[in-house]
Design a protein around this motif. Structure first.
Motif, PDB file in Angstrom:
ATOM      1  N   GLU A  25       0.815  -1.215   0.000  1.00  0.00           N
ATOM      2  CA  GLU A  25       0.000   0.000   0.000  1.00  0.00           C
ATOM      3  C   GLU A  25       0.851   1.269   0.000  1.00  0.00           C
ATOM      4  OE1 GLU A  25      -3.112   1.977   3.086  1.00  0.00           O
ATOM      5  OE2 GLU A  25      -3.334  -0.176   2.705  1.00  0.00           O
ATOM      6  N   GLU A  26       1.918   1.292   0.790  1.00  0.00           N
ATOM      7  CA  GLU A  26       2.761   2.489   0.864  1.00  0.00           C
ATOM      8  C   GLU A  26       3.402   2.821  -0.482  1.00  0.00           C
ATOM      9  OE1 GLU A  26       5.603   2.657   4.038  1.00  0.00           O
ATOM     10  OE2 GLU A  26       4.199   1.720   5.432  1.00  0.00           O
ATOM     11  N   LYS A  27       3.928   1.801  -1.160  1.00  0.00           N
ATOM     12  CA  LYS A  27       4.563   2.030  -2.457  1.00  0.00           C
ATOM     13  C   LYS A  27       3.534   2.489  -3.484  1.00  0.00           C
ATOM     14  CE  LYS A  27       8.439  -1.201  -2.263  1.00  0.00           C
ATOM     15  NZ  LYS A  27       9.014  -2.402  -2.894  1.00  0.00           N
ATOM     16  N   ALA A  28       2.359   1.865  -3.476  1.00  0.00           N
ATOM     17  CA  ALA A  28       1.319   2.232  -4.434  1.00  0.00           C
ATOM     18  C   ALA A  28       0.877   3.675  -4.224  1.00  0.00           C
ATOM     19  CB  ALA A  28       0.137   1.283  -4.323  1.00  0.00           C
ATOM     20  N   LEU A  29       0.632   4.071  -2.978  1.00  0.00           N
ATOM     21  CA  LEU A  29       0.230   5.448  -2.704  1.00  0.00           C
ATOM     22  C   LEU A  29       1.339   6.436  -3.061  1.00  0.00           C
ATOM     23  CD1 LEU A  29      -1.706   4.993   0.648  1.00  0.00           C
ATOM     24  CD2 LEU A  29      -2.661   5.610  -1.574  1.00  0.00           C
ATOM     25  N   PHE A  30       2.594   6.053  -2.826  1.00  0.00           N
ATOM     26  CA  PHE A  30       3.728   6.905  -3.194  1.00  0.00           C
ATOM     27  C   PHE A  30       3.694   7.214  -4.688  1.00  0.00           C
ATOM     28  CE2 PHE A  30       8.009   7.030  -5.037  1.00  0.00           C
ATOM     29  CZ  PHE A  30       8.528   8.154  -4.408  1.00  0.00           C
ATOM     30  N   TRP A  31       3.554   6.178  -5.519  1.00  0.00           N
ATOM     31  CA  TRP A  31       3.571   6.385  -6.968  1.00  0.00           C
ATOM     32  C   TRP A  31       2.325   7.115  -7.448  1.00  0.00           C
ATOM     33  CZ3 TRP A  31       7.697   6.560  -9.691  1.00  0.00           C
ATOM     34  CH2 TRP A  31       8.821   5.842  -9.290  1.00  0.00           C
TER      35      TRP A  31
ATOM     36  N   THR B 225      -6.792  -2.354 -15.812  1.00  0.00           N
ATOM     37  CA  THR B 225      -6.714  -3.557 -14.991  1.00  0.00           C
ATOM     38  C   THR B 225      -6.019  -3.264 -13.666  1.00  0.00           C
ATOM     39  OG1 THR B 225      -6.600  -4.880 -16.995  1.00  0.00           O
ATOM     40  CG2 THR B 225      -5.987  -5.959 -14.946  1.00  0.00           C
ATOM     41  N   ALA B 226      -4.958  -2.477 -13.705  1.00  0.00           N
ATOM     42  CA  ALA B 226      -4.251  -2.122 -12.478  1.00  0.00           C
ATOM     43  C   ALA B 226      -5.156  -1.307 -11.558  1.00  0.00           C
ATOM     44  CB  ALA B 226      -2.986  -1.354 -12.801  1.00  0.00           C
ATOM     45  N   ALA B 227      -5.942  -0.409 -12.119  1.00  0.00           N
ATOM     46  CA  ALA B 227      -6.873   0.396 -11.323  1.00  0.00           C
ATOM     47  C   ALA B 227      -7.918  -0.497 -10.660  1.00  0.00           C
ATOM     48  CB  ALA B 227      -7.539   1.450 -12.196  1.00  0.00           C
ATOM     49  N   ARG B 228      -8.379  -1.506 -11.379  1.00  0.00           N
ATOM     50  CA  ARG B 228      -9.352  -2.434 -10.808  1.00  0.00           C
ATOM     51  C   ARG B 228      -8.755  -3.199  -9.623  1.00  0.00           C
ATOM     52  NH1 ARG B 228     -10.268  -7.661 -11.420  1.00  0.00           N
ATOM     53  NH2 ARG B 228      -8.806  -7.888 -13.134  1.00  0.00           N
ATOM     54  N   LEU B 229      -7.498  -3.640  -9.771  1.00  0.00           N
ATOM     55  CA  LEU B 229      -6.833  -4.366  -8.689  1.00  0.00           C
ATOM     56  C   LEU B 229      -6.558  -3.445  -7.495  1.00  0.00           C
ATOM     57  CD1 LEU B 229      -4.312  -6.544 -10.722  1.00  0.00           C
ATOM     58  CD2 LEU B 229      -6.422  -7.298  -9.623  1.00  0.00           C
ATOM     59  N   LEU B 230      -6.162  -2.209  -7.764  1.00  0.00           N
ATOM     60  CA  LEU B 230      -5.935  -1.251  -6.683  1.00  0.00           C
ATOM     61  C   LEU B 230      -7.240  -0.935  -5.951  1.00  0.00           C
ATOM     62  CD1 LEU B 230      -3.473   1.177  -8.484  1.00  0.00           C
ATOM     63  CD2 LEU B 230      -2.926  -0.287  -6.541  1.00  0.00           C
ATOM     64  N   ALA B 231      -8.331  -0.833  -6.697  1.00  0.00           N
ATOM     65  CA  ALA B 231      -9.627  -0.580  -6.076  1.00  0.00           C
ATOM     66  C   ALA B 231     -10.061  -1.778  -5.233  1.00  0.00           C
ATOM     67  CB  ALA B 231     -10.674  -0.281  -7.145  1.00  0.00           C
TER      68      ALA B 231
ATOM     69  N   ALA C  17      -8.158  -3.753  -3.638  1.00  0.00           N
ATOM     70  CA  ALA C  17      -7.349  -3.739  -2.420  1.00  0.00           C
ATOM     71  C   ALA C  17      -7.684  -2.539  -1.526  1.00  0.00           C
ATOM     72  CB  ALA C  17      -5.870  -3.732  -2.776  1.00  0.00           C
ATOM     73  N   GLY C  18      -8.537  -1.626  -2.000  1.00  0.00           N
ATOM     74  CA  GLY C  18      -8.936  -0.454  -1.219  1.00  0.00           C
ATOM     75  C   GLY C  18      -7.965   0.704  -1.291  1.00  0.00           C
ATOM     76  N   ILE C  19      -6.988   0.639  -2.162  1.00  0.00           N
ATOM     77  CA  ILE C  19      -5.963   1.671  -2.240  1.00  0.00           C
ATOM     78  C   ILE C  19      -6.465   2.911  -2.982  1.00  0.00           C
ATOM     79  CG2 ILE C  19      -3.666   2.192  -3.173  1.00  0.00           C
ATOM     80  CD1 ILE C  19      -2.974  -0.755  -2.503  1.00  0.00           C
ATOM     81  N   MET C  20      -7.262   2.728  -4.007  1.00  0.00           N
ATOM     82  CA  MET C  20      -7.783   3.875  -4.759  1.00  0.00           C
ATOM     83  C   MET C  20      -8.667   4.746  -3.865  1.00  0.00           C
ATOM     84  SD  MET C  20      -6.335   3.850  -7.635  1.00  0.00           S
ATOM     85  CE  MET C  20      -7.200   4.974  -8.688  1.00  0.00           C
ATOM     86  N   GLU C  21      -9.445   4.136  -2.999  1.00  0.00           N
ATOM     87  CA  GLU C  21     -10.308   4.882  -2.079  1.00  0.00           C
ATOM     88  C   GLU C  21      -9.453   5.733  -1.127  1.00  0.00           C
ATOM     89  OE1 GLU C  21     -13.744   6.389  -0.825  1.00  0.00           O
ATOM     90  OE2 GLU C  21     -13.643   4.828  -2.359  1.00  0.00           O
ATOM     91  N   LYS C  22      -8.384   5.142  -0.595  1.00  0.00           N
ATOM     92  CA  LYS C  22      -7.497   5.891   0.302  1.00  0.00           C
ATOM     93  C   LYS C  22      -6.805   7.022  -0.442  1.00  0.00           C
ATOM     94  CE  LYS C  22      -6.667   2.229   3.557  1.00  0.00           C
ATOM     95  NZ  LYS C  22      -5.707   1.360   4.232  1.00  0.00           N
ATOM     96  N   PHE C  23      -6.422   6.772  -1.679  1.00  0.00           N
ATOM     97  CA  PHE C  23      -5.770   7.807  -2.476  1.00  0.00           C
ATOM     98  C   PHE C  23      -6.727   8.969  -2.729  1.00  0.00           C
ATOM     99  CE2 PHE C  23      -4.791   9.491  -6.800  1.00  0.00           C
ATOM    100  CZ  PHE C  23      -3.659  10.196  -6.437  1.00  0.00           C
ATOM    101  N   LYS C  24      -7.982   8.687  -3.008  1.00  0.00           N
ATOM    102  CA  LYS C  24      -8.956   9.752  -3.267  1.00  0.00           C
ATOM    103  C   LYS C  24      -9.192  10.598  -2.018  1.00  0.00           C
ATOM    104  CE  LYS C  24     -11.292   7.555  -7.109  1.00  0.00           C
ATOM    105  NZ  LYS C  24     -12.451   6.850  -7.584  1.00  0.00           N
TER     106      LYS C  24
END
Length: 89
Positions: free
Chosen positions: A52-58, A68-74, A76-83
């Protein structure tokens, strides 16, 4: 431009993927900047492990995930945290 995308690994007829941050000009299985996680579609359900930390960093640096990557990030709940982080700033 940096993209967050899948990089295919694994044997013939046994695909597995790494989620990587890579320059958009590099080939699918070519050079990358960082490994963010991995995805195995052969398990039931598919296994998704993302740092999660690396994904949010980038994402904060402006990396654009592919569909497809956006779907996988969503998933995992990472896209919500990023928003939410993006809205606070």
């Amino acid at each position: 431009m940096v993209k967050i995308r899948l990089r295919r690994v694994g044997a013939k007829d046994q695909p597995a993927y790494r989620l990587v941050a890579a320059d958009s000009r590099s080939p699918r299985d070519g050079a990358f900047l960082s490994i963010l996680g991995h995805y195995n579609p052969l398990t039931d359900p598919g296994t998704v492990v993302i740092d999660e930390e690396k994904a949010l960093f980038w994402l904060r640096k402006g990396a654009q995930p592919t569909a497809t990557a956006a779907r996988l990030l969503a998933k995992a709940g990472i896209m919500e945290k990023f928003k939410t982080v993006k809205e606070k700033a």
